[in-house]
Design a protein around this motif. Structure first.
Motif, PDB file in Angstrom:
ATOM      1  N   TYR A   5       3.243   7.428  11.487  1.00  0.00           N
ATOM      2  CA  TYR A   5       4.132   6.755  10.542  1.00  0.00           C
ATOM      3  C   TYR A   5       4.900   7.813   9.752  1.00  0.00           C
ATOM      4  O   TYR A   5       4.403   8.911   9.531  1.00  0.00           O
ATOM      5  CB  TYR A   5       3.321   5.921   9.548  1.00  0.00           C
ATOM      6  N   ILE A  45       2.830  -0.276   5.517  1.00  0.00           N
ATOM      7  CA  ILE A  45       3.014   0.819   6.487  1.00  0.00           C
ATOM      8  C   ILE A  45       2.259   0.488   7.777  1.00  0.00           C
ATOM      9  O   ILE A  45       2.788   0.619   8.888  1.00  0.00           O
ATOM     10  CB  ILE A  45       2.528   2.169   5.903  1.00  0.00           C
ATOM     11  N   GLY A  60       3.825  -1.654  10.176  1.00  0.00           N
ATOM     12  CA  GLY A  60       4.976  -1.099  10.898  1.00  0.00           C
ATOM     13  C   GLY A  60       6.255  -1.031  10.084  1.00  0.00           C
ATOM     14  O   GLY A  60       7.320  -0.695  10.621  1.00  0.00           O
ATOM     15  N   ARG A 104       8.992   0.530   7.802  1.00  0.00           N
ATOM     16  CA  ARG A 104       9.454   1.885   7.455  1.00  0.00           C
ATOM     17  C   ARG A 104       9.821   1.838   5.978  1.00  0.00           C
ATOM     18  O   ARG A 104      10.720   1.088   5.601  1.00  0.00           O
ATOM     19  CB  ARG A 104      10.645   2.263   8.335  1.00  0.00           C
TER      20      ARG A 104
END
Ligand SMILES: O=C(O)[C@H](O)COP(=O)(O)O
Length: 248
Positions: free
Chosen positions: A2, A171, A174, A176
């Protein structure tokens, strides 16, 4: 892997005046506005895009986020305003000039107030007009949650639940994310992410308006971090922040 972006607000009017700010809701200077716009340009050029933003309830961080997103043509980005990302409360120091305070109490004492982990400045008196009691943005909080002063440890204790309850799950889902916050709320977050000791956190300074990228593994442990943009300007800005609490 990430990738998240942390960013301290651009220069504020009280940064320019070199005053302890904390929860005082001051706005950006022209330079701060330019820094926020430049951050947007740098992020765009580096190919960043976001699904969600987090910021505090203080206008210097909120406006920095708006300006950065405007440059990225992403004014539509969903934003979560969380008081727990506010700057560390600076207690009775709020409003005082940092160099004048160092001239009066000494550079070492001011370094302790600015950077030590667990020594708070003197609190604001309960009846001081500078307290945040009665401010509608904190209406949902218990009176005991509204600080009269904080050390970094106190700030960690409110930033961490914000991370655990809302930011980390986003986070992992997924999203951003970009976090537009403050020198010491980001120091609190970085201390936790990087496992920095109470002693070593004294040396960590965060410059205004510079996107700081953290790459995280599947467990949200940092793999690496780096500032985007002109590295020598960032180094100079870091040194300038460190020197703000010196008498000369
Ligand atoms: O609250 C403040 O005065 C600044 O935002 C952060 O100040 P510091 O670098 O002196 O902790």
């Amino acid at each position: 892997m990430y990738k998240i972006v942390l960013m301290r607000h651009g220069e504020s009017t009280w940064n320019l005046d070199n005053r302890f700010t904390g929860w005082t809701d001051v706005d950006l200077t022209e330079k701060g506005i330019a820094e926020a716009r430049q951050a947007g340009k740098v992020l765009k050029e580096a190919g960043f895009s976001f699904d969600l933003a987090y910021t505090s309830v203080l206008k210097r961080a909120i406006r920095t986020l708006w300006l950065t997103m405007d440059e990225m043509d992403m004014m539509w980005l969903p934003v979560i305003n969380d008081w727990r990302l506010n700057e560390r409360h600076y207690g009775a120091l709020q409003g005082l000039n940092k160099s004048e305070t160092a001239a009066k109490y000494g550079d070492e004492q001011v370094l302790v107030w600015r950077r030590s982990y667990d020594t708070p400045p003197n609190p604001l008196p309960e009846n001081d007009p500078r307290t945040s009691f009665g401010d509608p943005r904190y209406a949902g909080l218990q009176r005991s949650q509204i600080p009269l002063t904080e050390c970094l440890k106190d700030t960690v204790e409110r930033v961490m639940p914000a991370w655990d309850d809302t930011i980390a799950p986003a986070i992992r889902a997924g999203k951003r994310i970009i976090i537009s916050a403050h020198g010491n709320s980001l120091r609190a977050l970085i201390k936790m992410l990087d496992g920095i000791s109470d002693a070593d956190i004294v040396g960590l300074n965060i410059p205004n308006g510079q996107p700081l990228v953290y790459e995280l593994d599947a467990d949200l442990k940092p793999i690496k971090h780096y500032y985007l943009g002109d590295q020598s300007a960032i180094e100079a800005a870091l040194q300038a922040v460190a020197s703000q609490g010196k008498a000369k």
